[in-house]
Design an enzyme around this catalytic site. Structure first.
Site, mmCIF file in Angstrom:
data_model
loop_
_atom_site.group_PDB
_atom_site.id
_atom_site.type_symbol
_atom_site.label_atom_id
_atom_site.label_comp_id
_atom_site.label_asym_id
_atom_site.label_seq_id
_atom_site.Cartn_x
_atom_site.Cartn_y
_atom_site.Cartn_z
ATOM 1 N N LYS A 10 -15.626 2.855 1.243
ATOM 2 C CA LYS A 10 -14.700 2.282 2.235
ATOM 3 C C LYS A 10 -13.906 3.324 3.018
ATOM 4 C CE LYS A 10 -10.478 2.293 -0.181
ATOM 5 N NZ LYS A 10 -9.124 1.842 0.028
ATOM 6 N N SER A 28 -13.075 -7.227 5.724
ATOM 7 C CA SER A 28 -11.960 -6.416 6.217
ATOM 8 C C SER A 28 -11.655 -6.752 7.665
ATOM 9 C CB SER A 28 -12.340 -4.934 6.101
ATOM 10 O OG SER A 28 -11.463 -4.145 6.891
ATOM 11 N N TYR A 76 -18.530 2.297 8.529
ATOM 12 C CA TYR A 76 -17.925 1.484 7.450
ATOM 13 C C TYR A 76 -17.677 0.071 7.968
ATOM 14 C CZ TYR A 76 -14.069 -0.827 5.123
ATOM 15 O OH TYR A 76 -13.266 -1.783 4.548
ATOM 16 N N LYS A 117 -19.372 -3.854 7.106
ATOM 17 C CA LYS A 117 -18.648 -5.102 6.808
ATOM 18 C C LYS A 117 -19.110 -6.219 7.762
ATOM 19 C CE LYS A 117 -16.169 -3.830 3.307
ATOM 20 N NZ LYS A 117 -16.504 -4.361 1.972
ATOM 21 N N TYR A 152 -9.434 -8.515 4.537
ATOM 22 C CA TYR A 152 -8.143 -7.905 4.197
ATOM 23 C C TYR A 152 -7.613 -7.139 5.398
ATOM 24 C CZ TYR A 152 -10.782 -7.948 -0.245
ATOM 25 O OH TYR A 152 -11.582 -8.278 -1.304
ATOM 26 N N ASN A 189 -4.238 -4.433 5.658
ATOM 27 C CA ASN A 189 -4.082 -3.119 5.004
ATOM 28 C C ASN A 189 -3.494 -3.260 3.596
ATOM 29 O OD1 ASN A 189 -4.416 -2.566 7.957
ATOM 30 N ND2 ASN A 189 -4.317 -0.457 7.154
ATOM 31 N N LEU A 207 -2.757 5.530 4.980
ATOM 32 C CA LEU A 207 -1.365 5.899 5.275
ATOM 33 C C LEU A 207 -0.468 5.937 4.042
ATOM 34 C CD1 LEU A 207 0.891 6.510 7.355
ATOM 35 C CD2 LEU A 207 1.272 4.035 7.476
ATOM 36 N N ASP A 267 -9.289 4.840 15.470
ATOM 37 C CA ASP A 267 -8.150 3.985 15.103
ATOM 38 C C ASP A 267 -8.004 2.817 16.071
ATOM 39 O OD1 ASP A 267 -5.751 6.351 13.706
ATOM 40 O OD2 ASP A 267 -7.006 4.826 12.765
HETATM 41 C C1 WQD Z 1 -3.308 3.031 9.120
HETATM 42 C C2 WQD Z 1 -2.539 3.725 10.237
HETATM 43 C C3 WQD Z 1 -3.562 5.732 11.056
HETATM 44 C C4 WQD Z 1 -2.998 8.231 7.544
HETATM 45 C C5 WQD Z 1 -8.696 1.295 7.052
HETATM 46 C C6 WQD Z 1 -9.933 0.434 7.099
HETATM 47 C C7 WQD Z 1 -9.644 -0.902 6.490
HETATM 48 C C8 WQD Z 1 -9.121 -0.702 5.108
HETATM 49 C C9 WQD Z 1 -7.853 0.149 5.140
HETATM 50 C C10 WQD Z 1 -10.513 -0.583 3.180
HETATM 51 C C11 WQD Z 1 -3.455 4.252 11.339
HETATM 52 C C12 WQD Z 1 -2.200 6.020 10.429
HETATM 53 C C13 WQD Z 1 -2.994 7.137 8.397
HETATM 54 C C14 WQD Z 1 -2.204 9.366 7.855
HETATM 55 C C15 WQD Z 1 -1.452 8.261 9.840
HETATM 56 N N1 WQD Z 1 -10.125 -0.079 4.316
HETATM 57 N N2 WQD Z 1 -2.228 7.172 9.507
HETATM 58 N N3 WQD Z 1 -1.444 9.342 8.993
HETATM 59 O O1 WQD Z 1 -7.435 2.752 9.374
HETATM 60 O O2 WQD Z 1 -5.815 0.770 9.479
HETATM 61 O O3 WQD Z 1 -7.716 0.716 7.864
HETATM 62 O O4 WQD Z 1 -8.205 1.401 5.742
HETATM 63 O O5 WQD Z 1 -10.182 -1.526 2.580
HETATM 64 O O6 WQD Z 1 -10.849 -1.630 6.437
HETATM 65 O O7 WQD Z 1 -10.292 0.203 8.441
HETATM 66 O O8 WQD Z 1 -5.830 2.259 7.474
HETATM 67 O O9 WQD Z 1 -4.135 3.530 6.251
HETATM 68 O O10 WQD Z 1 -6.135 4.786 7.233
HETATM 69 O O11 WQD Z 1 -4.365 3.909 8.755
HETATM 70 O O12 WQD Z 1 -0.762 8.273 10.868
HETATM 71 O O13 WQD Z 1 -2.172 10.398 7.114
HETATM 72 O O14 WQD Z 1 -1.881 4.870 9.688
HETATM 73 O O15 WQD Z 1 -3.751 6.514 12.225
HETATM 74 O O16 WQD Z 1 -2.831 4.082 12.585
HETATM 75 P P1 WQD Z 1 -6.701 1.671 8.680
HETATM 76 P P2 WQD Z 1 -5.130 3.682 7.353
#
Ligand code: WQD
Length: 343
Positions: free
Chosen positions: A86, A126, A151, A155, A178, A180, A201, A299
């Protein structure tokens, strides 16, 4: 008790779902090849439940090994299929690894479900299936845009495979999308265990706050949002877990009007990345060391859930707010630091 097979049960959402299922009188069998998880997560599950969980270290891409689990455990009533890779970024670098793993494992588990006449199937999907939606708030009917990553494509394809399989076989399925998932079980005995540098994040925030990472970046502050950073619908992993129990209850009670039903699992509230960081600093009392960096490829700018269908049909009501999510995530990070993992 109804017997449920949980694939990827040693993972973040899988482990929390096993707890919720057993607490709601389901019998659970776990399958996980631990390629991206640690079997010791079940120690935490068993600590919470005060009982053992039957676990098979099996790769679902191996049909014969998967088939053997069904032969050894007759009478499985339902399957919850979490097992998949994932990591969005990794999927861009290694697309074939993602298509092979995520789709082969899904086809194998569905073939066994058909052969052993397992009537109920819940698929871990997702919000990534929406791609970059035109409207920020998405319903289950929002048209899907092209996935932003391999990825996400797995899905989208996975949902289509499940839909076609249930139409042909008489199986009944639910796709749970889901948003986040973040946080940890309130007992702090289980939580998220990123492998290597966290892409997501909240683990990036907690690992930076505890000093595992020297600093973190906010990926982009020039978006057309209230503070320039992306908007996401953060949802507590325990609320996600309980939705799986409710989805099974719904299928077992034969309440589904279609062979395959889809539900969004989000709070319906959107927080920006900077707002999430600020909330973390307030909850933890830690000043986070971060810098404002460039956008991250792939993103989505802003997305959060219209969750009315899950509330109405599954009687699902998310009970944790953003502060609970960040507080439990932080407490889990502190526990990993102070006690190590697997204790
Ligand atoms: C969230 C926001 C980043 C890290 C993905 C998958 C989703 C699910 C969750 C599996 C974005 C920003 C992140 C960092 C940052 N996957 N960020 N600095 O991309 O919304 O979702 O993960 O279950 O299916 O698509 O999640 O947490 O990676 O990012 O600024 O060090 O946080 O740019 O805007 P995302 P994320």
């Amino acid at each position: 008790m109804k017997k449920i097979l949980v694939t990827g049960g040693c993972g973040f959402i899988g482990s929390h779902t096993i707890v919720d299922l057993v607490e709601n009188n389901y019998e659970v069998i776990c399958i996980d090849n631990n390629s991206r998880s640690n079997a010791a997560m079940l120690n935490g599950v068993e600590k919470i439940l005060n009982r053992k969980v039957k676990n098979y270290k099996v790769d679902l891409c191996n049909f014969d090994d998967t088939h053997a689990v069904f032969q050894e455990n007759p009478g499985i009533t339902g399957i919850i299929h979490f097992a998949a890779y994932k990591a969005v970024g990794e999927s861009v670098e290694k697309p074939l690894l993602y298509f092979e793993n995520n789709l082969t494992s899904l086809v194998n588990i569905l073939k066994c479900a058909e052969e052993f006449k397992v009537p109920h199937f819940v698929f871990s999907s997702s919000c990534t299936v929406y791609g970059n939606p035109d409207a920020m708030i998405v319903t289950e009917e929002t048209p899907q845009k092209p996935a932003e990553s391999p990825y996400g494509a797995t899905k989208q394809m996975g949902e289509r495979i499940v839909e076609d399989a249930v139409k042909a076989s008489g199986l009944k399925a639910i796709l749970l999308r889901y948003f986040n998932p973040v946080g940890a079980h309130p007992s702090i005995n289980i939580g998220e265990l990123p492998i290597g540098r966290p892409a997501n994040l909240v683990p990036a925030i907690t690992q930076t706050a505890i000093g595992k990472l020297p600093m973190m970046q906010v990926f982009g502050t020039d978006y057309d949002t209230r503070d320039g950073s992306c908007i996401r619908d953060f949802i507590h992993v325990c609320d996600i877990a309980h939705a799986h129990t409710l989805a099974l209850d719904f299928l077992v009670a034969e309440k589904n009007t279609n062979a395959c039903e889809i539900f969004n699992l989000g709070t319906g509230d959107g927080y920006t990345v900077l707002e999430a960081i600020k909330a973390f600093e307030e909850v933890s009392g830690v000043k986070l060391n971060y810098k404002l960096g460039p956008r991250r490829a792939g993103d989505v700018i802003a997305i959060y859930a219209n969750n009315n269908k899950a509330k109405k049909s599954l009687l699902w009501n998310p009970k944790y707010g953003i502060r609970d999510m960040l507080d439990t995530a932080w407490k889990w990070e502190l526990k990993l630091q102070n006690e190590g993992f697997g204790s």
